[in-house]
Design an enzyme around this catalytic site. Structure first.
Site, PDB file in Angstrom:
ATOM      1  N   ASP A 273       0.830  -1.201   0.000  1.00 40.92           N
ATOM      2  CA  ASP A 273       0.000   0.000   0.000  1.00 40.92           C
ATOM      3  C   ASP A 273       0.873   1.264   0.000  1.00 40.92           C
ATOM      4  OD1 ASP A 273      -2.084   1.745   0.317  1.00 40.92           O
ATOM      5  OD2 ASP A 273      -2.949   0.734   2.062  1.00 40.92           O
TER       6      ASP A 273
ATOM      7  N   ASP B  85     -10.548   4.110  -1.252  1.00 41.25           N
ATOM      8  CA  ASP B  85     -11.154   3.052  -0.429  1.00 41.25           C
ATOM      9  C   ASP B  85     -12.673   2.992  -0.581  1.00 41.25           C
ATOM     10  OD1 ASP B  85      -8.581   2.934   0.397  1.00 41.25           O
ATOM     11  OD2 ASP B  85      -9.012   3.130   2.533  1.00 41.25           O
TER      12      ASP B  85
ATOM     13  N   GLY C   6      -4.968   3.520  -7.989  1.00 42.95           N
ATOM     14  CA  GLY C   6      -5.158   3.754  -9.423  1.00 42.95           C
ATOM     15  C   GLY C   6      -4.341   4.905  -9.984  1.00 42.95           C
TER      16      GLY C   6
HETATM   17  C1  GLA Z   1      -5.434   2.227   2.766  1.00 42.01           C
HETATM   18  C2  GLA Z   1      -5.941   1.120   1.853  1.00 42.01           C
HETATM   19  C3  GLA Z   1      -6.992   0.313   2.589  1.00 42.01           C
HETATM   20  C4  GLA Z   1      -6.401  -0.263   3.865  1.00 42.01           C
HETATM   21  C5  GLA Z   1      -5.831   0.846   4.726  1.00 42.01           C
HETATM   22  C6  GLA Z   1      -5.040   0.310   5.904  1.00 42.01           C
HETATM   23  O1  GLA Z   1      -6.420   3.158   3.042  1.00 42.01           O
HETATM   24  O2  GLA Z   1      -6.466   1.656   0.671  1.00 42.01           O
HETATM   25  O3  GLA Z   1      -7.472  -0.722   1.764  1.00 42.01           O
HETATM   26  O4  GLA Z   1      -5.402  -1.189   3.525  1.00 42.01           O
HETATM   27  O5  GLA Z   1      -4.937   1.674   3.980  1.00 42.01           O
HETATM   28  O6  GLA Z   1      -4.428   1.308   6.649  1.00 42.01           O
END
Ligand code: GLA
Length: 530
Positions: A278, A340, A319
């Site tokens: 991430d 998200d 993305g």
């Molecule tokens: C980001 C990701 C989420 C999740 C959180 C965890 O927001 O996009 O899917 O993994 O981090 O902190």
């Protein structure tokens, strides 16, 4: 310090009256995970103005861009680097967050901003641990610009979109070893494993810190990752984990920056089978442009390949920088295409219907678009809406990662998650992601990959299948039941064809030219045309 006693007996002390005011270092326990994890407020008060910074474990300190004391109330605004949205380039806009705190009994009681789903956490209580004026923050080091990388060979995995469970949507930072074992038990016995679900993925907040040799350590919620992996493997399932190319994760835990190969080897030693990687704080250390982002992801892609274990690689950078064009080149099997998802109809619609347009050309066996994890069963949508969610994700060849509590699921939710006929569409060997065929997508929208489009209330999505048939979703996003028609000419077929309803599990007969159905508000009729 001047203190007033209110009728309830509460002692409130006016900060501004103190010669030194709020100056000093204040600490608060961050959450329920580890006592050592503290939020720090480093403050200097002068004439009603407050300067300094707020820092969390593993994160770059956020300077205060505003700070004032009035009576016993402190108001602050911090600034943190933004992580950028879809298509973002250098540098993402910074994020400003407002806080207010009240001085009570010598402690600062702070209201924290609302978290996931608008839930406001309990106030955070800061205690002063030093009265020394903090040193000013050093300027941040310049961002690294990576200029090149070696493409990472395909790892041979994810011939069909991965299926499993992920902890974040339901548990966020509360997930524990016990929960993960419980999910494995449930998945292995409730029909999900039989329907193709395989991965049990721990998202953010399993990390603690690094030992003297730089090895990543788990926090108290995950006392023994190897034993957890053995347990999950013992159920015939696989275990996934989470990290960031930055120094810390989105929830402020330890990331993999400069420890990529070491972490990949550690994951392999534990028996990890899936990594979600991430971007998060990587935007503080890398320049966030396309090449730096690609190269940063390639470092881990390469490290996973050399780890000695097959580990599915899931990129999560929302993305940005048209990831579909290079996700496979950095070793990715799946890449997030949006911000998200939330457990709300509008969020699911924005992500699934509006932001996937034009991305279909990047999906195929081994590498898939990821419109984020499922919210099915989390309670914020109706059963009809969850059926729409599942249908669309299967048409889009999306990773199917359930995001609910599998130990406690209503029968209708389990039925949605395990509908084999619908899942067969997601995992179809041809691996062709559906496109909206009605209303047709204007060429300029398809070319502007991922640009938000609305498409209207009535939409038909279609994808060709390996056996020569087509899977078609007749969607009604409107507020009342509506007749939805799938025209053979839109799908690219002619003549008379048998139609099967994949939710009713019923053959509907042969139809020439088109098929129509009355579709409930926010609902879907999903068919296979043979
Ligand atoms: C980001 C990701 C989420 C999740 C959180 C965890 O927001 O996009 O899917 O993994 O981090 O902190």
């Amino acid at each position: 310090m001047r203190c007033l006693r209110f009728c309830a007996g509460v002692l409130v002390c006016a900060a501004a009256a103190n010669a030194q005011g709020l100056t000093g270092r204040w600490e608060a326990r961050m959450d329920t995970v580890d006592e050592a994890r503290k939020i720090v407020l480093a403050l200097t008060e002068q004439g009603g103005k407050v300067t300094g910074y707020m820092s969390r474990p593993n994160s770059t300190a956020a300077p205060l861009v505003e700070g004032a004391v009035s009576g016993n109330t402190l108001t602050l605004v911090t600034e943190t680097p933004g992580r950028g949205g879809r298509g973002a380039t250098t540098p993402p806009a910074p994020i400003r967050t407002s806080y207010s705190a009240v001085l009570q009994d010598g402690k600062l009681v702070m209201t924290m901003p609302a978290g996931r789903g608008g839930v406001v956490p309990p106030p955070t209580v800061f205690t002063r641990v030093s009265t020394e004026a903090p040193k000013p923050l050093p300027p941040p080091p310049p961002r690294i610009a990576l200029t090149t990388y070696q493409p990472v060979p395909y790892n041979g995995m994810a011939k069909a979109p991965p299926m499993g469970w992920n902890s974040w949507n339901k548990f966020a930072s509360r997930v524990t070893d016990k929960d993960v074992r419980g999910m494995a038990d449930a998945m292995a016995s409730n029909g999900m494993k039989a329907a193709g679900y395989m991965y049990i993925n721990i998202d953010d907040t399993w990390e603690l810190d690094r030992d003297a040799n730089g090895n990543i350590r788990t926090n108290s919620k995950f006392p023994d990752m190897k034993s957890l992996a053995d347990y999950v493997h013992g159920k015939g399932l696989k275990l996934g984990i989470y990290s960031s190319p930055g120094p810390f994760t989105c929830a402020g835990y330890e990331g993999s920056f400069k420890h990529e190969a070491q972490d990949a080897k550690q994951y392999a030693a534990w028996g990890i089978d899936y990594l979600k990687y991430d971007w998060c704080s990587a935007s503080n250390v890398y320049d966030n442009g396309s090449m730096s982002q690609q190269a940063a992801y390639a470092i881990m892609g390469d490290a996973l390949l050399k780890s000695g274990r097959k580990i599915l690689y899931s990129l999560c950078q929302y993305g940005q920088n048209n990831v579909g064009e290079w996700g496979a080149k950095v070793g990715g099997n799946v890449w997030r295409t949006t911000g998200d998802i939330r457990d709300q109809w509008q969020s699911m619609v924005n992500i699934g219907f509006s932001q996937q347009v034009g991305r279909e050309k990047f999906a195929g066996p081994g590498h898939w678009n990821d419109p984020d994890m499922l919210e099915i069963g989390n309670g914020g949508m109706t059963t009809t809406e969850y059926r729409t969610h599942m249908s669309l994700w299967c048409l889009l060849s999306a990773a199917l990662l359930a995001g609910n509590d599998l130990r406690d699921m209503k029968p209708e939710i389990l039925e949605i998650l395990t509908n084999k006929e619908v899942i067969a569409v997601d995992r179809d060997k041809l691996g062709k992601q559906a496109v909206r065929v009605s209303p047709p997508v204007p060429a300029e929208e398809a070319a502007a990959v991922g640009r938000s489009t609305t498409g209207g209330e009535i939409q038909v999505f279609s994808r060709p299948l390996a056996d020569g048939g087509h899977a078609v979703g007749l969607f009604n996003l409107g507020a009342a039941t509506a007749k939805v028609t799938a025209k053979w000419s839109d799908i690219g077929i002619k003549g008379s064809h048998k139609v099967r309803d994949l939710w009713a599990h019923a053959d509907r007969g042969a139809f020439a030219g088109e098929f129509s159905a009355d579709v409930p508000s926010h609902g879907v009729v999903m068919i296979k045309i043979k």
